[in-house]
Write an enzyme that holds these catalytic residues in place. Sequence first.
Site, PDB file in Angstrom:
ATOM      1  N   GLU D 243       0.829  -1.204   0.000  1.00  0.00           N
ATOM      2  CA  GLU D 243       0.000   0.000   0.000  1.00  0.00           C
ATOM      3  C   GLU D 243       0.865   1.256   0.000  1.00  0.00           C
ATOM      4  OE1 GLU D 243      -3.587   2.010   2.684  1.00  0.00           O
ATOM      5  OE2 GLU D 243      -2.475   0.287   3.448  1.00  0.00           O
ATOM      6  N   SER D 374       0.101   7.773   8.902  1.00  0.00           N
ATOM      7  CA  SER D 374       0.139   9.219   8.682  1.00  0.00           C
ATOM      8  C   SER D 374       1.556   9.661   8.318  1.00  0.00           C
ATOM      9  CB  SER D 374      -0.304   9.959   9.941  1.00  0.00           C
ATOM     10  OG  SER D 374       0.725   9.914  10.908  1.00  0.00           O
TER      11      SER D 374
END
Lengths: 378, 378, 389, 389
Positions: D243, D374
């Site tokens: 990802e 994040s």
Amino acid sequence: MNFDFSEEQTLLKDSVAKFIQNEYSYEARQKNSQSDIGYSEQNWSTFAELGWLCVPFTEEQGGIGGGPVEMMIMMEEFGKGLVVEPYFSSVVLSGSLLAKAGNESQQAELITGIIDGSKKITFAYNESQARFDLHNVVTKAEKNDQGYVINGNKSIVLHGASADLLIVSVRTAGEPLDNDGITLMLVPASADGVSIKATRTLDGQRAAEVQFTNVQVDSDALLGEEGNAALVIDQVADEAMLALCAEAVGSMEKLYKDTVAYTKERKQFGVAISGFQALQHRMVDMFTAHEQCKSLLLRAVLSYAAGDADVAKNIAALKYQVGVSGQKVAHEAVQIHGGMGMTDEMSVGMYLKRINMINTLFGNADYHLQRFTDLSAA
Amino acid sequence: MNFDFSEEQTLLKDSVAKFIQNEYSYEARQKNSQSDIGYSEQNWSTFAELGWLCVPFTEEQGGIGGGPVEMMIMMEEFGKGLVVEPYFSSVVLSGSLLAKAGNESQQAELITGIIDGSKKITFAYNESQARFDLHNVVTKAEKNDQGYVINGNKSIVLHGASADLLIVSVRTAGEPLDNDGITLMLVPASADGVSIKATRTLDGQRAAEVQFTNVQVDSDALLGEEGNAALVIDQVADEAMLALCAEAVGSMEKLYKDTVAYTKERKQFGVAISGFQALQHRMVDMFTAHEQCKSLLLRAVLSYAAGDADVAKNIAALKYQVGVSGQKVAHEAVQIHGGMGMTDEMSVGMYLKRINMINTLFGNADYHLQRFTDLSAA
Amino acid sequence: MDIQFTSEDLAFQKEVRAFFSENVTDEIRRGYTGGEVDPAIMVKWQKILHKQGWVAPNWPADIGGTGWTITQKYIFENECAESGAPSVIPFGLKMVAPVIYTFGSDEQKKRFLPDILESNVWWCQGYSEPGAGSDLAALQTKAELDGDHYVVNGQKIWTTYAQDADWIFCLVRTSSEGKRQAGISFLLIDMKTPGVEVRKIDTIDNQHTLNEVFFDNVRVPVENRIGEENKGWTYAKVLLTHERTAIAGVAQSKKGIQKLREFAAQEKVGAGVLADDPLFAAKIAKVEIDLMALEYTELRAIASVSAGGAPGPESSILKIRGTEIQQAVSELTIEACGHYAHVINDGEAIGNDMSWVASAKYLYGRASTIYGGSNEVQKNIIAKMVLGL
Amino acid sequence: MDIQFTSEDLAFQKEVRAFFSENVTDEIRRGYTGGEVDPAIMVKWQKILHKQGWVAPNWPADIGGTGWTITQKYIFENECAESGAPSVIPFGLKMVAPVIYTFGSDEQKKRFLPDILESNVWWCQGYSEPGAGSDLAALQTKAELDGDHYVVNGQKIWTTYAQDADWIFCLVRTSSEGKRQAGISFLLIDMKTPGVEVRKIDTIDNQHTLNEVFFDNVRVPVENRIGEENKGWTYAKVLLTHERTAIAGVAQSKKGIQKLREFAAQEKVGAGVLADDPLFAAKIAKVEIDLMALEYTELRAIASVSAGGAPGPESSILKIRGTEIQQAVSELTIEACGHYAHVINDGEAIGNDMSWVASAKYLYGRASTIYGGSNEVQKNIIAKMVLGL
């Protein structure tokens, strides 16, 4: 698709890296920088012996036919060591001008002299009113019976005071900002009417202001065609920017790595400052800035090597970003080094000054951002 | 030299702050925002009862003679609560136009209507081709026997669909970009040929596209002198920008304080994220951005109040900085709130959207940076 | 809410402006151009100020201060910068003097203050140490009692203008027990005392500003200690607070931007001038707007103090934003100067007044975000004290 | 050092370009415009790709992959973006499938992979939980063994497209002993199982993309567990790595800048157009230069992997810079759109195609620096793994 160096390229890189590692400590660099001519004659001989001065020239010219990749490899290592020897002005600038514009006998004499280290040549292109425009030439050469008479001033001539020979851009026709009418002349530093005022630059290198007062040269002082030098100058400027940016990228790598290392040693409030998250994230930003500039460098170098249509855009992008990111990385390096970053004891401030000089040479960040925009609109 | 509020000003501030605190929860705001007209009629009545709708008008007009400081005080508190009631379009914009350009009978009728909450008036100034230029007016009013016939379109008319009366900038002479030849007209929303298409804006407020097709108005529809409205519009725009920026500064304060509070609650890796130094420094930057914008707000408001020569420059500086810093603070607030910042459950995203809208209204950051530069050169 | 000058203030401004206009000559301006100072000129200038009674606006009026309101002080600072006059050297007048007149004995006041006021002695500050930068309390220079003298051993660093100083005020460790802050004393040391050695630090700006100061069994009379033993930290903190609010440098940055605009308006670029370059103009505008904001942030802080309150949270950003803006102005200035910002001013006239000063200010100015508590430490303080993090 | 395409690559590029040109209609382009997807169009498009054999370039060639070189994959991605075609929905094809074909049993492969390849089933990802965002291992959704079923209780959050999903792949806690990572299992759950409830999350972009998924005594057959119990973290990590490298979105950002330039060239400003505004032009140039750098950073990472090596340190910045650039492009795009970027597209034709897509992309795009670890967590990782801090 690969970014690997060839075997020869790897050998070249290792050779320069080893020299910088073993012979080019910051202390040694400072000592040489402060000598009379501003660098080490012995190092220059070593450069010649190791074959570095011949790299960009063809085999016929006595070189090894190195291209922009080889130049990038060398300059990046030079950037790590803050090399003060006049490789850029002599080999990159003057060598390229001679290789592109010189006739057979000029090349035979002068390129050979560059390669064996016996000739020191520099390129006097800048004028005080020109800012960053290489075609803003006011220095005039007027034809007469014996050849040409040159009058005018050149400014910030790199290593001008230690050069034997100057390649001077002069105007033989047209108005100051015209592209047409610019001509290259070979002028011995010792010619009558040439006055050279040496100066030191903040990055520990040398430059000179050169004044030409009724300097008489022969017709064979002409390098290339009369009035048509603008294109050659632009091509050499492209190579110059690639070389300078490679040097800056080398300096940026050294700066972020030195900063990381320093924070692991330096203690404040009882702990190594490398543990402070705010500093960690800023060092990640420094690392990122270096990687991104390295990518633009590879992009520009490879597109120049391939003769791509967008090479000018790639070089403008590179010069802009290296200017901006180089300063940012250097400022952060000084800041994170704290008081020590303000001293000449550490090298970090010298990298800052060299990176600032590189940003200015051949046009600063904004100049190239504007060029990039103009090229994008075209 | 003091920045203290007078007793009356402090009372006004406390009154608005108390209302926002007690009656204007984010949930209540959202509910009202999603109602048919996009705000609460009841709140509007409360505003009237509490005397807020009369603040900027003179005592003769039925107001209390509040100046830019009073307006700043109210708008800053409104910004903390993300108030959706049409105070800005009705009182700040339309009220100021009427006060500046209206004749006695217009003021008597319309300002009274604004003050008691019975009249909803808005200002239709924007056109789709105009971007941020208030003088770029194509909508035309042509004189005829009965008065004027209006044809054209106005765009992004704030609360246009709930207004009874529109103040419309039209061209009675000159070319689209000319300063001269712009006129203000009072046009009832119910007039024949007026077609109003309501739309919701991302900040939970309302706007409308308004089309004028052969709209016949009487001569007394004229607000101010024919052809000379540019100056009045510019003056009102100054007040509008001060009010909008005060609102944004209020929002920025709420954003940084909410973010600080959220990080003290939110745990990751077993600890409150308020302990992470990188986040701490970024929240300090948010705090700093707010304080600096607040300083520019005070500077602009006080210079407007004093009628200083450099008021235009101060307002341009303010609008620029609030645009840039407002977005930066809002982006950081969303980022530090993490996934929660993406939801409508928290108010943070709504502040972001309102701040973006404010940045755009009456010219965005770059527009005013350019204006600042032009004013500096002048 | 009122920021208009009163008619008294305006009259004062006129008086101050006239004084500067009359007394600030080009020679005086050369006293400090961005880094090194010329001590002789500075002394001359400070004596002129003293003669006028204006050399120590912050001192209590009864011992040589001016008794000005805070607005008057603000006006004075602005006019001073506007005239191009150098600010007074702070170490005596602004730094050690407040400690002496607040915490010193009557004898110490009598002995030291007059010479400071008259600029007869030159002071320097001995706080930082190699292992104690922003973490000042880590200092280790030792002072051990031996009869009626302390024997001081250790090293100070980053000592500005120590090469010209007659006296140094030092924080020294007199105890290693308890909290680190609790074992520190405040000593005044005569630089001529045997065992004091000053070594120049070679700095990136090629000027002589910073020094190391070494103490090798330096004997300092106990009467040179300010206040109580081991309470020096308390006295120094007062001084540090002062240092941090005076550091924004708004008036100087204003002057810097004004000079930058003037230079850009005549620096040729092709057929035009640099000031017309939209990207460069935008960069000047941005920093000017930052400064306009900071100016009002400072006024807000001044007004709070003036009203007898403590400075509000906005005062905590003065140092960070002030130094960032100073650096931004200096970066734009060297950018404006093009090639000539990178030339050393070694007597050969290459470059121009603007470019020499620009590069010196730019390089020396890198330190502004480091000294006086680095900006990182300032942010830590704001996070803790203002935001409660 | 060679970045020129081979003649085979160029032939491949031609083939791919022809395919996209023929098959990517305006309808297909509407399948995804920046936030919400149209499931029916996406299925149609993915089936076209599948028919061509190109829907799963990363899968092993023998089970449906293309066997392309890494350069070919790069070409394919670029041409896809250039054509305006939507990228395939990743959850089935790119996320759960690699886990199934790498760690699943033969039976699981047979059961799940064909439907994924043919886009017959719609998957979603159940990783994040309210208390476990970037700190994924803090997850608490419990799966307790009860005979040959797990009984699942708990909650997932930020579940993209769950409203249309037939299946969800979940990380669940099967043990609370030892390291947090060691008690996690990887379960495939049919969304139609009793006790599964999907609730829409109202997001700032006014689209329906994200959901909460609640599990109330949901019975999941043990045979739906991938690999061993308590080893789910290991499997998921492989997927997470995937990802994070696919997240740079260079081709999409390129397309975004191209559209922005086109829009700016016709957006009127006074008598001229926005593209001529030097400040706006400079902002576009800056982000384009950032992207040109990132493109080569990605190529460098691809080339390392292609040569059989691990991606170099440069690959770690792809996600951070990629998402920052995406956001910068979206910010410039809404700036270009002026007022119309702030209008909700509620069927009334106010604004234009550019402005509706712009605001949706801008607002939804704020999440790109938050999800998938994040950017703050990414920086922590680089600091530790690359810089050794």
